[in-house]
Design an enzyme around this catalytic site. Structure first.
Site, PDB file in Angstrom:
ATOM      1  N   GLY A  46     -10.908  36.213  27.545  1.00  0.00           N
ATOM      2  CA  GLY A  46      -9.481  36.018  27.779  1.00  0.00           C
ATOM      3  C   GLY A  46      -9.055  36.682  29.074  1.00  0.00           C
ATOM      4  N   GLN A  51      -3.767  40.096  35.603  1.00  0.00           N
ATOM      5  CA  GLN A  51      -5.082  40.709  35.848  1.00  0.00           C
ATOM      6  C   GLN A  51      -5.711  40.211  37.150  1.00  0.00           C
ATOM      7  OE1 GLN A  51      -6.581  39.863  31.602  1.00  0.00           O
ATOM      8  NE2 GLN A  51      -7.637  41.753  32.147  1.00  0.00           N
ATOM      9  N   CYS A  97     -11.844  44.969  27.757  1.00  0.00           N
ATOM     10  CA  CYS A  97     -10.866  44.362  28.665  1.00  0.00           C
ATOM     11  C   CYS A  97     -11.473  44.337  30.062  1.00  0.00           C
ATOM     12  CB  CYS A  97      -9.588  45.196  28.650  1.00  0.00           C
ATOM     13  SG  CYS A  97      -8.304  44.570  29.749  1.00  0.00           S
ATOM     14  N   LEU A  98     -11.371  43.203  30.738  1.00  0.00           N
ATOM     15  CA  LEU A  98     -11.956  43.100  32.085  1.00  0.00           C
ATOM     16  C   LEU A  98     -11.271  44.043  33.079  1.00  0.00           C
ATOM     17  CD1 LEU A  98     -12.468  39.220  32.256  1.00  0.00           C
ATOM     18  CD2 LEU A  98     -14.200  40.980  31.834  1.00  0.00           C
ATOM     19  N   HIS A 139      -3.957  40.175  22.522  1.00  0.00           N
ATOM     20  CA  HIS A 139      -4.396  41.038  23.633  1.00  0.00           C
ATOM     21  C   HIS A 139      -3.829  40.524  24.960  1.00  0.00           C
ATOM     22  CE1 HIS A 139      -7.767  43.477  25.670  1.00  0.00           C
ATOM     23  NE2 HIS A 139      -7.278  42.733  26.644  1.00  0.00           N
ATOM     24  N   GLU A 140      -3.913  39.203  25.164  1.00  0.00           N
ATOM     25  CA  GLU A 140      -3.463  38.628  26.449  1.00  0.00           C
ATOM     26  C   GLU A 140      -1.941  38.614  26.565  1.00  0.00           C
ATOM     27  OE1 GLU A 140      -5.709  38.505  28.572  1.00  0.00           O
ATOM     28  OE2 GLU A 140      -7.377  38.565  27.156  1.00  0.00           O
ATOM     29  N   HIS A 143      -0.853  41.852  27.743  1.00  0.00           N
ATOM     30  CA  HIS A 143      -0.988  41.985  29.201  1.00  0.00           C
ATOM     31  C   HIS A 143       0.257  41.463  29.915  1.00  0.00           C
ATOM     32  CE1 HIS A 143      -4.895  43.621  30.139  1.00  0.00           C
ATOM     33  NE2 HIS A 143      -5.554  42.719  29.446  1.00  0.00           N
TER      34      HIS A 143
HETATM   35 ZN    ZN Z   1      -7.456  42.789  28.737  1.00  0.00          ZN
END
Ligand code: ZN
Length: 182
Positions: A46, A51, A97-98, A139-140, A143
């Site tokens: 995701g 991000q 998380c990236l 989660h997204e 963000h």
């Molecule tokens: Zn993340």
């Protein structure tokens, strides 16, 4: 389309609240394409637009790498996603998380959700999700509201995570994908 660098903790762009997309033009379509390429390159599941340094309310999900009942959603593009309701029951699951390379922790979240969004063709869609899909959407969407998963941890676990977060914010991380450090 191109692979975009991913912003990492504690860059200010990750604290920005996203702005709703009002027109689906070429810029949005290209951004969605590049975000998908970026996500696959980083072996993630995701990605939210902030991000990669963009302010639009846009998330990309791709569960094709995972064995999950929702892996049919191998490429989901959600514009202006909103979570309309949550299940009462919650479950723990380890998240990464990236934007937080090398850091994983167990987050308690509602098991199921109902969410609405606009797809790339402009169609308004409602989705009932459980399992990994429900988790990734939560989660997204976090963000897009400037929230990291570690802010959902208990106070004790959050305290324990401080060292790891400090290392990430100092840029002392190695990744196999391009990143922009604070
Ligand atoms: Zn993340």
């Amino acid at each position: 389309m191109s692979i975009l660098p991913i912003f990492t903790y504690n860059h200010p762009v990750l604290r920005q609240k996203a702005t709703d997309i009002t027109e689906i033009d070429e810029t949005i379509v290209n951004l969605a394409g590049s975000m998908h390429e970026t996500l696959l390159n980083a072996l993630g599941i995701g990605l939210a637009a902030n991000q990669v340094g963009h302010n639009e309310a846009l998330i990309i999900i791709d569960l094709s790498l995972m064995e999950d009942e929702y892996s049919e959603f191998e490429h989901l593009v959600m514009l202006n996603p909103v979570i309309d309701s949550y299940s009462d029951d919650e479950e723990p699951y380890e998240e990464g998380c990236l934007s937080l390379p090398g850091y994983r922790d167990v987050v308690l979240r509602p098991t199921g959700i109902q969410a609405s969004y606009t797809d790339l063709s402009g169609k308004h869609t409602t989705i009932e999700a459980g399992g990994l899909l429900a988790r990734v959407i939560q989660h997204e969407v976090d963000h897009l509201n400037g929230i990291y998963f570690f802010e959902r941890l208990t106070a004790i676990r959050r305290t324990l995570s401080r060292g790891k977060l400090l290392r990430i914010s100092r840029g002392s991380v190695d990744t196999d994908y391009p990143i922009i450090k604070d």
